[in-house]
Write a protein that holds these residues in place. Structure first.
Motif, short mmCIF file in Angstrom:
data_model
loop_
_atom_site.label_atom_id
_atom_site.label_comp_id
_atom_site.label_asym_id
_atom_site.label_seq_id
_atom_site.Cartn_x
_atom_site.Cartn_y
_atom_site.Cartn_z
N VAL A 635 0.83 -1.21 0.00
CA VAL A 635 0.00 0.00 0.00
C VAL A 635 0.86 1.25 0.00
O VAL A 635 0.54 2.25 -0.65
N THR A 636 1.98 1.21 0.73
CA THR A 636 2.88 2.36 0.78
C THR A 636 3.29 2.77 -0.63
O THR A 636 3.27 3.97 -0.99
N PHE A 637 3.67 1.80 -1.44
CA PHE A 637 4.18 2.11 -2.78
C PHE A 637 3.08 2.57 -3.74
O PHE A 637 3.37 3.29 -4.69
N ILE A 638 1.83 2.19 -3.47
CA ILE A 638 0.74 2.74 -4.29
C ILE A 638 0.65 4.24 -4.07
O ILE A 638 0.53 5.02 -5.03
N MET A 665 11.56 -7.04 -1.32
CA MET A 665 11.07 -8.40 -1.61
C MET A 665 9.55 -8.47 -1.73
O MET A 665 8.90 -9.41 -1.27
N ILE A 666 8.96 -7.44 -2.35
CA ILE A 666 7.51 -7.39 -2.55
C ILE A 666 7.23 -7.62 -4.04
O ILE A 666 7.81 -6.93 -4.89
N THR A 667 6.40 -8.58 -4.35
CA THR A 667 6.02 -8.83 -5.74
C THR A 667 5.07 -7.72 -6.20
O THR A 667 4.03 -7.52 -5.57
N PRO A 668 5.42 -6.99 -7.26
CA PRO A 668 4.54 -5.91 -7.72
C PRO A 668 3.14 -6.42 -8.07
O PRO A 668 2.98 -7.40 -8.79
N ALA A 669 2.14 -5.76 -7.51
CA ALA A 669 0.74 -6.13 -7.77
C ALA A 669 0.23 -5.35 -8.97
O ALA A 669 0.91 -4.46 -9.49
N ILE A 670 -0.99 -5.68 -9.40
CA ILE A 670 -1.57 -5.01 -10.57
C ILE A 670 -1.76 -3.52 -10.31
O ILE A 670 -1.64 -2.69 -11.23
N ARG A 696 4.97 -7.01 -18.94
CA ARG A 696 4.32 -7.44 -17.70
C ARG A 696 3.08 -8.28 -17.94
O ARG A 696 2.38 -8.65 -16.99
N ASN A 697 2.76 -8.56 -19.18
CA ASN A 697 1.59 -9.38 -19.54
C ASN A 697 0.31 -8.78 -18.95
O ASN A 697 -0.44 -9.44 -18.22
N LEU A 698 0.06 -7.51 -19.28
CA LEU A 698 -1.07 -6.78 -18.70
C LEU A 698 -2.18 -6.52 -19.71
O LEU A 698 -3.09 -5.74 -19.44
N THR A 699 -2.11 -7.16 -20.85
CA THR A 699 -3.05 -6.82 -21.94
C THR A 699 -4.47 -7.31 -21.70
O THR A 699 -5.38 -6.95 -22.44
N GLU A 700 -4.68 -8.14 -20.67
CA GLU A 700 -6.03 -8.64 -20.38
C GLU A 700 -6.59 -8.09 -19.08
O GLU A 700 -7.54 -8.63 -18.53
N ASN A 701 -6.01 -7.01 -18.59
CA ASN A 701 -6.46 -6.44 -17.31
C ASN A 701 -7.24 -5.15 -17.53
O ASN A 701 -6.74 -4.20 -18.14
N ALA A 702 -8.46 -5.11 -17.01
CA ALA A 702 -9.34 -3.95 -17.24
C ALA A 702 -8.81 -2.69 -16.57
O ALA A 702 -8.95 -1.59 -17.11
N MET A 703 -8.20 -2.82 -15.39
CA MET A 703 -7.69 -1.64 -14.68
C MET A 703 -6.63 -0.91 -15.51
O MET A 703 -6.60 0.32 -15.56
#
Length: 807
Positions: A635-638, A665-670, A696-703
């Motif tokens: 949340v901090t990085f958002i 060591m945090i996996t980046p979230a969408i 990042r293979n993001l082509t199917e994400n609505a956000m």
């Protein structure tokens, strides 16, 4: 020969087998007295077969010692043989019946004990004081008040009411059955009161939750020796622990020290447990260090206390110190440390505790196996959880519930239904905890239909009237935005508690129905429930818009008055509310008043700055957070990346994004990826956007496409914007915002034919644009007004007043 044989019987069990081989050649001339000694020794050594052989010799030589045989078989746990002996007795007396009744009570078999008492009476044998004490204890265990009253009458009839042990058992019976008036009457009729009767009465009031009466009785006790005996003090400390009465516990602790009452290990454990249950871990630790502890109970209490206080690392260190002191852990110790391991979430540590349980021979303990399954499932080590489950010799509902107790996130949402179906297929009947657990897996739309089937199963099994299960159902329907169903179930609750009220408040707050959340919150208070930290935090989250600001400010005042604002999570929810309502100064003032800040409170103020357009202050707050030693989370990085987006800090944003995985060591979230796409889009770097999305293979994400569409409208990039909109039409075909944004983009470029096509597409899909609205808040209730809406009851008076204002 006889003397040698008798001596050998009392030597270690290793020599027992040698003796049994000589049995047949040494028993011919034994007397009844000698046989009795051999039976007692057989009972002490648990040698059932040898005892049966002695029984055979007694019968053969016509020297049966009936009472000794009954004692022998009950001590060896062979109750069936004991009953057979009783049946064969020519003259049964009260002592023989007492042996069997007391054994049943000692094993917790209250109903059979009462049946045996009735059979004794039918046999014409009159009970004595010991029989009545034992039978009254059976009634206490089984909460059989009616039968207990009959025994009370029997006590009066045969004239043993003056026996202090019988009278104490009567007091204990009434106290355990919640009949405190009868318990008190029986108690004060006693000619001589002892520790047992005082403890029974004090425990009864403690069980009823009447701490005031417990202390009144304690203070009214005469005789310092009795009053400050460790049994009475332990009862009072347990009462304080049960009721969370910290002040009372401290008073009694001080009195015990003042009069010089010896704080032994047993009493020390009670004091540690009292401070632990009252949430004062520091005091518990001071008591623990003050007594010379060798008792595993005290160590277990201390480990459990630290774990419940959220100090899992300290609890793990305490367990390590316990092993260093060579104190052998028991099942309760392992149950506590397994919980600690679960909270730490370290698979290697969990496996080491599992190995330790095997080392000490508790691998077949069913309760510990269940806790191990829960531990593995909670840390998402499903294979290990199933491994423990499959290794168990037998299962019950608790074992299946442990499998269902794991994490309930989107990654494991399909796991619960599969376990539940397998449980049913194996022939196990679900209980209330099974249903509560399985309903937690049905918070996603994918599982909602299954959740409805579970609801039908609940009705079929007759659990639909259970408040605990019904509250879980309310939560499920609320999470899936079926608020009408949630409210219907809430209104059907027989008894509402703080948890059920909190669930319905949360359901309204999370669906942007702040007015209803506040209304329920006020209604809850009117019904006499005091809000806790969680219910108040949820209510603040329902006031996160301008029209609810006044209600939020009133809740702010209430939180100060009740003292709940000192809770970091309540304060963080309040900061978030002021931030969302664009009252950044108020948010900042609340943040500065927090004494014990944590990552959540820092996240809230950083995100508040970012949402308020103060990106520079958000990044400054992030740097102070790191300087003060707080570790950032997802949340901090958002909040930080959103701040970089506002300030156009592309390179800095890249560094922050890379540090997520490389440093923290945090996996980046969408959400983090969406922030990066937003940063590139704001700067008009659409080529970099496309490259980032492909990598990042993001082509199917609505956000992501939603962010791209908004940026394309901002930069009038019609070509890429149309691609983004068409993709969103596939991913979110019912969301009107995407159509409206594309239509407005075409209109901005004068592409009216394309505008008409988009509007026609909306009509074909049955999608209507939601009209804008304005609102007024009067007495905490919001009134919404839509264009050309004449449905409001007082619309004529409102329009007349508006006309006057215009003139």
């Amino acid at each position: 020969m006889l003397r040698v044989f008798s001596i050998h019987l009392r030597e270690p069990l290793l020599k027992w087998k040698t003796l049994t081989t000589k049995w047949h050649c040494t028993t011919r001339n034994f007397t009844s007295f000698q046989y009795s000694g051999l039976l007692r020794d057989s009972a002490s050594n648990g040698s059932l077969n040898l005892g049966k052989a002695i029984h055979g010799q007694l019968v053969k030589n016509s020297l049966p010692s009936w009472t000794l045989l009954l004692n022998f078989y009950t001590k060896c746990g062979s109750f069936g043989c004991a009953c057979q002996v009783l049946d064969e007795m020519p003259n049964r007396n009260v002592i023989s019946w007492n042996v069997l009744i007391s054994w049943l009570v000692s094993k917790g078999h209250s109903y059979p004990a009462m049946n045996f008492y009735c059979n004794m009476k039918k046999d014409g044998v009159m009970p004595n004081g010991f029989t009545l004490v034992t039978a009254l204890k059976a009634c206490s265990m089984g909460l059989k008040l009616y039968f207990g009253k009959q025994l009370h009458a029997e006590v009066i009839k045969i004239g043993v009411l003056s026996d202090k042990f019988v009278a104490s058992a009567i007091v204990d019976l009434y106290a355990k059955c919640g009949e405190m008036e009868l318990a008190e009457r029986a108690f004060f009729c006693m000619p001589e009161k002892n520790v047992v009767s005082w403890s029974a009465l004090l425990n009864g009031y403690a069980k009823m939750g009447d701490s005031q009466e417990v202390f009144k009785l304690f203070c009214g006790m005469k005789g310092t020796e009795l009053k400050f005996s460790k049994f009475i003090l332990s009862t009072v400390f347990k009462s304080c622990a049960h009721l969370g009465n910290l002040q009372g516990g401290r008073v009694v602790h001080s009195l015990a020290i003042k009069v010089g009452s010896d704080i032994d290990e047993y009493l020390g454990c009670c004091i540690i447990d009292m401070y632990s249950k009252c949430g004062v871990g520091e005091d518990a630790q001071r008591v623990f260090e003050a007594i010379n502890v060798t008792n595993v109970v005290a160590w277990s209490s201390m480990i459990n206390c630290l774990d419940e206080q959220g100090k899992s690392q300290e609890a793990a260190e305490m367990f390590c110190l316990m092993r260093h002191k060579e104190v052998r852990p028991n099942q309760h110790t392992f149950a506590s440390i397994v919980c600690t391991a679960s909270n730490l979430g370290d698979l290697h540590y969990c496996q080491s505790i599992h190995a330790c349980i095997h080392k000490f021979g508790f691998e077949s303990d069913k309760f510990l196996s269940d806790t191990l399954i829960t531990m593995y499932m909670k840390i998402k080590s499903v294979r290990n959880g199933w491994g423990v489950f499959n290794a168990m010799s037998s299962w019950d509902s608790a074992s299946w519930n442990s499998l269902l107790s794991g994490s309930h996130d989107p990654e494991t949402y399909d796991q619960g239904p599969r376990i539940f179906c397998k449980m049913l297929a194996e022939g196990f009947r679900p209980d209330i905890y099974t249903f509560a657990n399985i309903l937690r897996f049905n918070y996603t739309l994918e599982n909602f239909d299954f959740g409805k089937q579970v609801h039908a199963h609940i009705i079929k099994n007759g659990f639909d009237c259970n408040n605990f299960v019904k509250t879980s159902l309310i939560n499920m329907y609320a999470k899936n935005r079926c608020l009408d169903d949630a409210e219907l179930l809430f209104n059907e609750l027989n008894e509402r508690d703080l948890f059920s009220w909190t669930v319905i408040i949360v359901s309204h707050a999370q669906t942007d129905q702040g007015e209803k959340a506040v209304k329920c919150f006020n209604w809850m208070q009117q019904e006499g429930f005091k809000p806790n930290e969680f219910s108040l935090s949820c209510c603040f989250s329902g006031c996160r818009n301008l029209r609810m600001l006044e209600s939020g400010q009133q809740l702010h005042s209430m939180s100060i008055k009740s003292g709940l604002l000192s809770d970091t999570y309540v304060a963080s929810a309040l900061i978030d509310m002021y931030g969302k309502c664009r009252c950044i100064e108020d948010a900042e003032a609340v943040f500065k008043e927090i004494d014990l800040r944590n990552t959540v409170s820092w996240n809230t103020i950083i995100c508040a700055y970012s949402q308020h357009g103060q990106g520079k202050r958000a990044i400054e707050a992030f740097k102070v957070m790191l300087d003060e030693g707080f570790a950032p989370d997802e949340v901090t990085f958002i909040g930080v990346l959103s701040a970089c987006s506002q300030l156009g800090l592309i390179e800095e944003a890249k560094d922050f994004f890379d540090s997520l995985s490389k440093v923290y060591m945090i996996t980046p979230a969408i959400e983090h990826c969406a922030c990066m796409v937003n940063i590139f889009c704001r700067a008009g770097k659409f080529e970099e956007v496309e490259r980032f999305m492909e990598e990042r293979n993001l082509t199917e994400n609505a956000m992501i496409w939603d962010t791209v569409l908004w940026a394309c409208k901002l930069h009038s990039n019609v070509e890429f914007g149309e691609r983004a909109a068409r993709k969103l039409f596939e991913l979110e075909p019912e969301l009107e915002y995407n159509y409206v944004t594309l239509s407005n983009m075409f209109a901005g470029r004068g592409m009216w034919d394309d505008v008409e096509k988009v509007r026609a597409l909306m009509c074909n899909q049955g999608i209507r644009k939601q009209p804008g609205c304005s609102w007024l808040e009067i007495h905490g209730e919001a009134y919404l007004f839509y264009p050309q809406d004449n449905s409001y009851p007082n619309i004529k008076e409102i329009n007349m007043q508006l006309e006057k204002l215009i003139k």
